[in-house]
Enzyme design. Sequence first.
Site, mmCIF file in Angstrom:
data_model
loop_
_atom_site.group_PDB
_atom_site.id
_atom_site.type_symbol
_atom_site.label_atom_id
_atom_site.label_comp_id
_atom_site.label_asym_id
_atom_site.label_seq_id
_atom_site.Cartn_x
_atom_site.Cartn_y
_atom_site.Cartn_z
ATOM 1 N N ASP A 27 3.500 30.975 20.333
ATOM 2 C CA ASP A 27 3.328 30.445 21.689
ATOM 3 C C ASP A 27 2.231 29.391 21.763
ATOM 4 O O ASP A 27 2.001 28.806 22.822
ATOM 5 C CB ASP A 27 3.055 31.573 22.687
ATOM 6 C CG ASP A 27 1.832 32.398 22.332
ATOM 7 O OD1 ASP A 27 1.391 32.362 21.168
ATOM 8 O OD2 ASP A 27 1.304 33.099 23.227
ATOM 9 N N GLU A 215 -14.157 36.419 15.167
ATOM 10 C CA GLU A 215 -14.008 35.068 15.697
ATOM 11 C C GLU A 215 -15.087 34.805 16.745
ATOM 12 O O GLU A 215 -15.763 33.788 16.708
ATOM 13 C CB GLU A 215 -12.630 34.881 16.327
ATOM 14 C CG GLU A 215 -12.419 33.495 16.925
ATOM 15 C CD GLU A 215 -11.085 33.370 17.626
ATOM 16 O OE1 GLU A 215 -10.698 32.237 17.937
ATOM 17 O OE2 GLU A 215 -10.426 34.399 17.878
ATOM 18 N N ASP A 304 -3.836 28.156 13.641
ATOM 19 C CA ASP A 304 -4.019 28.962 14.849
ATOM 20 C C ASP A 304 -3.035 28.543 15.936
ATOM 21 O O ASP A 304 -2.008 29.180 16.115
ATOM 22 C CB ASP A 304 -5.467 28.891 15.339
ATOM 23 C CG ASP A 304 -5.857 30.102 16.169
ATOM 24 O OD1 ASP A 304 -5.054 31.056 16.256
ATOM 25 O OD2 ASP A 304 -6.963 30.114 16.732
#
Length: 388
Positions: A27, A215, A304
């Site tokens: 997505d 992260e 990513d």
Amino acid sequence: MTSETTSQPTPDQIRRAPKVLLHDHLDGGLRPGTVVDLAREIGYANLPETDPDKLGVWFREAADSGSLERYLETFAHTCAVMQTREALFRVAAECAEDLAEDGVVYAEVRYAPEQHLERGLTLEEVVEAVNEGFREGERRAKANGHRIRVGALLTAMRHAARALEIAELANRYRDSGVAGFDIAGAEAGFPPTRHLDAFEYLKRENNHFTIHAGEAFGLPSIWQALQWCGADRLGHGVRIIDDIQVAEDGTVTLGRLASYVRDKRIPLEMCPTSNLQTAAASSYEDHPIGLLRKLHFRLTVNTDNRLMSGTSMSVEFEHLVKAFGYSLDDMQWFTVNAMKSAFIPFDERLAMINDVIKPGYAELRSEWLFRQTAAATAVTSNSGSTEG
């Protein structure tokens, strides 16, 4: 090491080099034009722009804004148009095509099935549509002269309570295109230990999983992902740098967690551009990947979210080549690391390394050497004619 193996690759060589991608969100990688098309088809009227070029710019600027609210809004738009079988099939097929065009030969692409149920699809229908899309994308890529294999990672959202259900789904489809499991979402306040039942289930089933950790939240997130949950890989893991001290004289000291990660060869799914957007690093030159590479951690390079970051695997490597002077050898090192860390059987990983990756880089080195030899010959020839 000879000069021909340490040459910095050109952008064209980077694009043609075989690459392996382990951390890419479905997505987060749509084509802007596809977002516009799908929104029109379902009557979704909330897009900030309807011109594909302007929409692409909007996604990148929103991701760069420093506003978490705007960053999350970008995914609200992409998920909104990924609610039908046809949309999921198209997005998955285009994902495989785009990656193959960029030289990616193996990819694991993740998505959260629970985020695609708003128009009545079941979890199983979501998975089957995406898997079929990936297979179609592989066929189209082959027809265009590119080779790629794509596996899916099913993601559970950290703030929700469906992790075990998604883990069971991943296990049911593990021989039908699903390579493993993941959890994603905000780390702070939603530790991976909330989903221990899912991880215990996967371990009992001898299945693979990665966890977004290190992260934003730091070392505790990494420690929990490894020691409580038993993650095979770490999604990002960039904050492991907090457990490494560099003295003024250059002496490097690893803390116990950093030593454990390096000693156990735990793969880190580094995403440089994304890390800059989330302030996990201040610049490419200051990104921890530079030091971690020198220390021989098991590093991989990833995208990513290609749409939000305006990136690709080639773009990521171009940034690293510029920032650290990386060579074709370095690119091969990152790529072999990623292939070693993939969630497919050992013999299939080995075949990809020996039959696709290493020959691909060897060809690029030979090409570079040929050009260097030809250039040197031309210089010698021209020098001789001048003297004559």
